[in-house]
Design an enzyme around this catalytic site. Structure first.
Site, PDB file in Angstrom:
ATOM      1  N   GLU A 234     -13.004  -4.910  -2.013  1.00 14.98           N
ATOM      2  CA  GLU A 234     -12.079  -4.542  -3.087  1.00 14.98           C
ATOM      3  C   GLU A 234     -11.681  -5.808  -3.834  1.00 14.98           C
ATOM      4  OE1 GLU A 234      -7.734  -2.465  -3.862  1.00 14.98           O
ATOM      5  OE2 GLU A 234      -8.013  -4.080  -2.427  1.00 14.98           O
TER       6      GLU A 234
ATOM      7  N   HIS B 226      -6.411   5.799  -2.996  1.00 16.40           N
ATOM      8  CA  HIS B 226      -5.003   5.914  -2.579  1.00 16.40           C
ATOM      9  C   HIS B 226      -4.052   5.073  -3.426  1.00 16.40           C
ATOM     10  CE1 HIS B 226      -6.441   2.218  -0.912  1.00 16.40           C
ATOM     11  NE2 HIS B 226      -5.225   1.874  -0.555  1.00 16.40           N
ATOM     12  N   ASP B 227      -4.587   4.243  -4.323  1.00 13.99           N
ATOM     13  CA  ASP B 227      -3.754   3.397  -5.189  1.00 13.99           C
ATOM     14  C   ASP B 227      -3.704   3.897  -6.627  1.00 13.99           C
ATOM     15  OD1 ASP B 227      -3.334   1.561  -3.104  1.00 13.99           O
ATOM     16  OD2 ASP B 227      -5.047   0.314  -3.701  1.00 13.99           O
TER      17      ASP B 227
ATOM     18  N   ASP C 227     -11.067   0.006   7.241  1.00 10.56           N
ATOM     19  CA  ASP C 227     -10.398  -0.828   6.256  1.00 10.56           C
ATOM     20  C   ASP C 227     -10.105  -2.166   6.923  1.00 10.56           C
ATOM     21  OD1 ASP C 227      -8.877  -1.479   3.869  1.00 10.56           O
ATOM     22  OD2 ASP C 227      -8.597   0.687   3.642  1.00 10.56           O
TER      23      ASP C 227
ATOM     24  N   ASP D 248     -10.103  -5.121   1.988  1.00 12.64           N
ATOM     25  CA  ASP D 248      -8.928  -5.112   1.119  1.00 12.64           C
ATOM     26  C   ASP D 248      -8.757  -6.441   0.388  1.00 12.64           C
ATOM     27  OD1 ASP D 248      -6.451  -3.400   0.619  1.00 12.64           O
ATOM     28  OD2 ASP D 248      -5.506  -5.289   1.208  1.00 12.64           O
TER      29      ASP D 248
HETATM   30  O1  TEU Z   1      -4.700  -2.928  -3.163  1.00 14.46           O
HETATM   31  C1  TEU Z   1      -4.824  -4.060  -3.931  1.00 14.46           C
HETATM   32  C2  TEU Z   1      -4.415  -3.987  -5.325  1.00 14.46           C
HETATM   33  O2  TEU Z   1      -4.316  -5.000  -5.983  1.00 14.46           O
HETATM   34  C3  TEU Z   1      -4.093  -2.745  -5.992  1.00 14.46           C
HETATM   35  O3  TEU Z   1      -4.884  -1.676  -5.893  1.00 14.46           O
HETATM   36  C4  TEU Z   1      -2.666  -2.476  -5.836  1.00 14.46           C
HETATM   37  O4  TEU Z   1      -2.380  -1.412  -5.000  1.00 14.46           O
HETATM   38  C5  TEU Z   1      -2.174  -2.140  -7.196  1.00 14.46           C
HETATM   39  O5  TEU Z   1      -2.704  -3.018  -8.092  1.00 14.46           O
HETATM   40  C6  TEU Z   1      -0.716  -2.269  -7.265  1.00 14.46           C
HETATM   41  O6  TEU Z   1      -0.402  -2.073  -8.599  1.00 14.46           O
HETATM   42  C7  TEU Z   1      -4.943  -3.029  -1.808  1.00 14.46           C
HETATM   43  C8  TEU Z   1      -4.720  -1.703  -1.134  1.00 14.46           C
HETATM   44  O7  TEU Z   1      -5.669  -0.798  -1.598  1.00 14.46           O
HETATM   45  C9  TEU Z   1      -3.310  -1.264  -1.375  1.00 14.46           C
HETATM   46  O8  TEU Z   1      -3.049   0.011  -0.874  1.00 14.46           O
HETATM   47  C10 TEU Z   1      -2.423  -2.277  -0.714  1.00 14.46           C
HETATM   48  O9  TEU Z   1      -1.084  -1.993  -1.011  1.00 14.46           O
HETATM   49  C11 TEU Z   1      -2.729  -3.703  -1.152  1.00 14.46           C
HETATM   50  O10 TEU Z   1      -4.114  -3.993  -1.194  1.00 14.46           O
HETATM   51  C12 TEU Z   1      -2.133  -4.679  -0.174  1.00 14.46           C
HETATM   52  O11 TEU Z   1      -2.814  -4.589   1.052  1.00 14.46           O
END
Ligand code: TEU
Ligand code: CA
Length: 568
Positions: free
Chosen positions: A266, A339-340, A100, A208
């Site tokens: 992402e 994970h989100d 990541d 990310d």
């Molecule tokens: O996530 C980015 C992101 O915008 C979303 O998936 C976010 O978690 C969600 O919209 C919140 O509602 C990435 C990572 O995958 C996430 O775990 C991190 O928290 C975020 O970036 C910050 O690094």
């Protein structure tokens, strides 16, 4: 492992969230040695690539997405020796590891930011986004932030620094200051760090929020549609220099390396047209992107907590547009969860009576699309959302902050909680369910977040030897991608776009056509596809029910999914 330049088209990626995967030392937190002990499980599943969520040193404000040192391992997870051992164990089994890469922001405890914050004269001041208060307003006063942008984790996206009287930008937590990619020194430092990991042997990066690294330097206010804060995303998502930055990264980091690396960006808010540009191989940016359209269909205009029912018609229309849009140039990544996101079977399937059938259906539908499929840990067991009893059961900064601010703003606590239960990222973060023991085989200690009580029924030990299990079905869809070129390379054609319960499509490659049929409902349903009776007599290569007698028409049982194959 193959070094064909398109190897990732035939590959399946498995995401590990290290904190929740396997705890080797009983401190309640997953770690690298825990993963090493489970590498054979992943090899048995048959996946090709492992994406590791962040394992770098971090204050863990956002569970590792707040990195304080890019070139080491968080002690809670292990050390670089453990990492190298994991890399070897994975490579020995013919799999690869993708790291990541979190470079839109660092932790506020990263030495770069500590330097930057030390004062306006710091040589690294400009590595982050520092701005004075809004013109005419006293610094530090409510509403004096340089822009009206809201952060993803509630509240303003700016933090006031009393010692300099300026603010720094943080699109996420205040402990995640955004790096200033306009500064070439920042870009150079990031590329150097990436090369260091590649030299160590890693096989690529999941990047990310990489479409947020180019911001409009004018930092205009955003539109205010809900609440008091503005939506700054038009000014920081896919900003003016994003393609330039990714092409530069490609040239500085990936050019000249063996063609076995995988890159996936992402990209919240990315459109199909932009994704074509990001993933067109001729443009040398990234191999594929994570788009967010299909995980936004069950939310209203106020965002992720604004619940709406999901309609299958919308899901088919959305994924179908992505299939069509990237058919000629570019490549899709395919995912239901990560994970989100909430658990796939709870969101898109039926986590009650038809949990097993619908988990298998979701695997079948996703993995038969054109693109590279991603499995999130536990999805291959049909793991479900968790029964969070109250606000104290949540750990995620996004959930905790949202509950606090929404309730303080006068929202009904029970409705806020109801939305958290369905949408909290913690649903994905409960420990991996290895067996029926009290710690689910995840930990012998007290897990950092409660184990889902359904682990006594849903767990790896119960499934790995069972040919009827969700796990066995995932093995089968992965094996089919490896064996059948039409899965990786075939054209995609959506069928029955107006059918509200049947998801149907064909994949066509050379002399082979595959037909995929899936009933997204708890009632039997006919699938009136063209040449129905010929298909019913064709070879059934995969199904989620015991094979019945072929009939002249295709009638699907509750949550039934089938894959047929015909050769010319
Ligand atoms: O996530 C980015 C992101 O915008 C979303 O998936 C976010 O978690 C969600 O919209 C919140 O509602 C990435 C990572 O995958 C996430 O775990 C991190 O928290 C975020 O970036 C910050 O690094
Ligand atoms: Ca541990």
């Amino acid at each position: 492992m193959t070094d064909h330049p398109d190897w990732w088209k035939r590959s399946v990626v498995y995401q590990i969230y290290p904190r929740s995967f396997a705890d080797s030392n009983g401190d309640g937190i997953g770690d690298l040695r825990g993963i090493i002990e489970r590498v054979d499980y992943l090899a048995a599943l048959g996946v090709d690539v492992i994406w590791l969520s962040p394992v770098y040193p971090s204050p863990q404000d956002d569970n590792g997405y707040d990195i304080s040192d890019y070139q080491d391992i968080e002690p809670v997870f292990g050390n670089l020796g453990d990492f190298d051992e994991l890399l070897t164990a994975v490579h020995d089994r013919g799999m690869r590891i993708v790291m990541d890469l979190v470079v839109n922001h660092t932790s506020d405890e990263h030495s770069w930011f500590v330097d930057s914050r030390s004062g306006p004269d710091s040589p690294r001041r400009d590595w982050y986004w520092w701005r004075p208060a809004r013109a005419g307003m006293p610094a530090g006063a409510p509403g004096a932030e340089p822009t009206n942008w809201g952060s993803f984790f509630s509240g303003p996206a700016w933090e006031f620094d009393p010692s300099s009287g300026e603010y720094y930008l943080h699109l996420f937590s205040r402990k995640q200051p955004d790096l200033n990619w306009e500064n070439p020194d920042v870009r150079r430092a990031v590329y150097e760090m990436m090369r260091w990991w590649l030299d160590r042997g890693v096989d690529g990066f999941r990047m990310d929020v990489i479409n947020m690294i180019s911001k409009d330097p004018a930092l205009p206010d955003g539109a205010v549609t809900h609440g008091v804060l503005g939506d700054g995303s038009p000014h920081f998502q896919c900003g003016p220099r994003i393609h330039e930055f990714l092409q530069e990264m490609h040239a500085q980091v990936f050019d000249g390396r063996p063609g076995h690396l995988l890159t996936v960006g992402e990209m919240p808010g990315v459109t199909v047209d932009e994704a074509v540009l990001f993933t067109d191989p001729a443009r040398r940016e990234v191999d594929m992107v994570f788009q967010f359209e299909h995980v936004s269909l069950d939310s209203g205009p106020a965002g992720k907590w604004d619940l709406r029912p999901l309609r299958l018609l919308d899901l088919k229309a959305s994924l179908g547009r992505w299939q069509a849009g990237l058919a000629e140039r570019g490549w899709n990544s395919l995912y239901w969860d990560n994970h989100d996101q909430p658990r796939a079977v709870s969101r898109f399937g039926d986590d009650g009576r038809y949990r097993i059938e619908s988990a298998k259906l979701l695997a079948t539908v996703l993995h038969l699309h054109r693109g590279t499929p991603y499995i999130y840990q536990g999805e291959e067991l049909g793991m479900t959302n968790a029964p969070f009893a109250g606000p104290d059961d949540f750990r995620d900064i996004e959930s905790v902050n949202h509950y606090r601010t929404a309730v303080a703003a006068g929202q009904d606590p029970d409705s806020v909680l109801a939305a958290l239960r369905l949408r909290s990222r913690d649903n994905a973060r409960t420990p991996m369910q290895w067996d029926a023991s009290p710690g689910a085989g995840f930990s012998t200690g007290q897990p950092w977040i409660a184990v889902n009580p359904n682990h006594v029924e849903i767990n790896a030990a119960a499934q790995t030897g069972d040919p009827e299990s969700v796990f066995a079905h995932y093995q089968a869809v992965i094996a089919l991608r490896h064996a059948e070129p039409a899965v990786a390379h075939g054209d995609f054609t959506m069928l029955l776009p107006d059918d509200p319960v049947i998801y149907a499509f064909t994949r066509h490659f050379e002399a082979t056509t595959l037909l995929v049929l899936a009933n997204f409902s708890a009632e039997s349903a006919a699938a009136p596809v063209p040449e129905e009776s010929e298909w019913a007599a064709a070879e059934l290569v995969l199904g989620n029910y015991p094979a019945g007698d072929p009939t002249s028409s295709v009638l699907l049982r509750p949550w039934e999914a089938r894959v047929y194959r015909r050769r010319r």
